[in-house]
Design an enzyme around this catalytic site. Structure first.
Site, mmCIF file in Angstrom:
data_model
loop_
_atom_site.group_PDB
_atom_site.id
_atom_site.type_symbol
_atom_site.label_atom_id
_atom_site.label_comp_id
_atom_site.label_asym_id
_atom_site.label_seq_id
_atom_site.Cartn_x
_atom_site.Cartn_y
_atom_site.Cartn_z
ATOM 1 N N ASP A 8 0.787 -1.344 -0.196
ATOM 2 C CA ASP A 8 -0.041 -0.264 0.056
ATOM 3 C C ASP A 8 0.853 1.316 -0.132
ATOM 4 O O ASP A 8 1.654 1.377 1.019
ATOM 5 C CB ASP A 8 -1.012 -0.045 1.161
ATOM 6 C CG ASP A 8 -1.826 1.194 1.325
ATOM 7 O OD1 ASP A 8 -1.539 2.203 0.900
ATOM 8 O OD2 ASP A 8 -2.827 0.975 1.990
ATOM 9 N N LYS A 31 -3.360 12.429 -1.121
ATOM 10 C CA LYS A 31 -2.235 12.796 -0.037
ATOM 11 C C LYS A 31 -1.379 13.413 -0.796
ATOM 12 O O LYS A 31 -1.454 14.510 -1.315
ATOM 13 C CB LYS A 31 -1.968 11.330 0.736
ATOM 14 C CG LYS A 31 -3.024 10.888 1.562
ATOM 15 C CD LYS A 31 -2.908 9.641 2.178
ATOM 16 C CE LYS A 31 -3.991 9.292 3.020
ATOM 17 N NZ LYS A 31 -3.912 7.883 3.395
HETATM 18 C C1 PLP Z 1 -5.039 6.766 3.513
HETATM 19 C C2 PLP Z 1 -5.182 5.472 3.490
HETATM 20 C C3 PLP Z 1 -6.287 4.598 3.142
HETATM 21 C C4 PLP Z 1 -7.646 5.420 2.860
HETATM 22 O O1 PLP Z 1 -8.266 4.270 2.053
HETATM 23 P P1 PLP Z 1 -9.600 5.072 1.192
HETATM 24 O O2 PLP Z 1 -10.046 3.735 0.442
HETATM 25 O O3 PLP Z 1 -8.865 6.044 0.159
HETATM 26 O O4 PLP Z 1 -10.459 5.686 2.048
HETATM 27 C C5 PLP Z 1 -6.172 3.298 3.440
HETATM 28 N N1 PLP Z 1 -4.787 2.752 3.870
HETATM 29 C C6 PLP Z 1 -3.848 3.510 4.052
HETATM 30 C C7 PLP Z 1 -2.712 2.716 4.393
HETATM 31 C C8 PLP Z 1 -3.856 5.085 3.837
HETATM 32 O O5 PLP Z 1 -2.678 5.899 4.344
#
Ligand code: PLP
Length: 423
Positions: free
Chosen positions: A208, A234
């Site tokens: 991720d 972000k």
């Molecule tokens: C910001 C973030 C998310 C957010 O997920 P969305 O599906 O965009 O709401 C998920 N995992 C991580 C590690 C993040 O930093």
């Protein structure tokens, strides 16, 4: 350590990326250090949104194939523009879905339990949404997450040890999903080593990149990473709820995705309307339905800046900013109870500094009241992200002065030490 303001001004003068700051809308009288939660709007992203609305107005249904940015090909085009940020080939990347839906899609595609290999390996520090998604993927396959999700623990609650993760890559693991940069401590995991070790054991591995893309360079193709996913609101500054991205290594092309839909089709075949899917021969196969074009559009403008600035230059400036911030904390804020809890080395430090303090929640509120936007992470963390494209060394210097005054005058005591609804 030179703590003079003139020193910061001098660093700003030498900064080759300084000109990008003018491309952004910086909230008035604000030092914005929260670009790792929601990046700021740029003029280019705003223009790209307006252009998308205009193309709808002008072309209606023909917008799919006409105009400057035909909608039918936009997800793949944005994927190609994102590819240099992660060291991938254009065809290995597509802009689609959200982080969480992409994790569902890629887990549904790469998690293939069989025989005694049935478990998913993750970590104890990842963002909750990732863990929820992995648990529901286990449940969908009939496994109990309590004994099938392995979460590698951290010894100090902030940092993961590569050796601990590798030792957890046992024979019963069918899939590994880890963050590239931890959202709290900002630790950059050693993705190259982890991928190598996973593959030695025949386990697919994905990362991720929410907190790394746009801030830290990657070499996903060279490392042989199987898949990755990320959000674009972000460090990529594409706006609240902007369309996310995913990467699938080319060695996996040609398979059906776990969650299929008509946008998984090869572009030429899609409108044949057959009931047998012919998947695209690239990462596009992992799309599901019609792309969310209005929230993909800002990326067109935003990614242009990353192309111009270059991710290596962005990383270099980001490291200088966080280094300067840590040095000022160590020389100006000793004795106030702060601990720098992010890794300090350049190889392990991501795009933000993570401070711990028992009064973190109300110190964040006091900072906000004085025009500095940090973010609070339960129970005692303050994240400060000086962003290469729009923050200055003077921002960092001023933040420290403001924080020092708040501590000296105990101004944080006017606030409750609790988080707000969003923190
Ligand atoms: C910001 C973030 C998310 C957010 O997920 P969305 O599906 O965009 O709401 C998920 N995992 C991580 C590690 C993040 O930093």
């Amino acid at each position: 350590m030179n703590t003079e303001k003139a020193y910061a001004a001098n660093l700003d003068q030498q900064d080759k990326l300084a000109k990008f700051r003018d491309e952004f809308y910086i909230p008035h009288d604000t030092i914005y250090l929260d670009g790792n939660s929601l990046g700021l709007l740029s003029k280019r992203a705003e223009q790209a949104i307006e252009d998308m609305v205009k193309s709808w107005k002008q072309y209606a249904i023909d917008g799919w194939t006409e105009g400057d940015e035909p909608w039918y090909y936009l997800s793949e085009k944005l994927g190609a523009m994102s590819a240099p940020l992660i060291g991938a080939e254009a065809k290995e990347v597509v802009v689609t879905g959200s982080t969480t839906t992409n994790l569902h899609q890629l887990s549904a595609s790469f998690y293939k339990p069989g025989g005694t290999r049935t478990k998913i390996l993750a970590d104890a520090l990842n963002f909750p949404s990732d863990i929820y998604a992995l648990k529901s993927q286990l449940q969908l396959k009939g496994y109990d997450p309590d004994d099938h999700l392995i979460q590698v623990e951290s010894k100090d609650g902030n940092i993961l040890d590569t050796r601990d993760i590798v030792s957890a890559m046992t024979d019963d693991v069918a899939l590994i999903v880890l963050p590239a940069v931890l959202y709290r401590s900002g630790q950059v995991l050693d993705m190259k080593t982890l991928t190598h070790e996973a593959h030695k054991r025949g386990i697919p591995i994905g990362f991720d990149l929410c907190h790394s893309i746009g801030s830290v360079p990657h070499q996903l193709s060279d490392w042989g990473v199987d898949f990755a996913l990320w959000c674009t609101y972000k460090h990529l500054n594409a706006g609240p709820g902007s369309v996310a991205g995913l990467y699938v290594n080319r060695k996996h092309f040609g398979h059906e995705p776990g969650l299929a839909g008509w946008f998984s089709s090869s572009k030429e075949k899609q409108f044949d309307m057959e009931h047998t899917l012919t998947p695209a021969q690239n990462a596009g196969a992992y799309q599901i339905g019609t792309p969310h074009l209005l929230s993909a559009a800002p990326l067109l403008g935003s990614l242009e800046m990353f192309t111009k600035a270059g991710i290596a230059n962005i990383r270099q400036k980001s490291l200088l900013l966080t280094h300067y911030l840590m040095e000022l904390i160590e020389s100006e804020l000793t004795g106030y109870g702060f601990t720098i809890a992010n890794p300090k080395s350049e190889t392990e430090r991501g795009g933000h500094v993570f401070l711990e303090h028992p009064d973190a929640a109300r110190i964040c509120k006091a900072l906000k009241a004085d025009g500095v936007i940090p973010d609070f992470r339960k129970p005692n963390g303050i994240r400060l992200a000086p962003v290469a494209l729009y923050n200055t060394f003077t921002d960092v210097w001023e933040t420290i002065q403001i924080l020092k005054t708040i501590m000296d005058e105990e101004r944080y005591k006017y606030f409750e030490n609790e988080r707000g609804i969003i923190a």
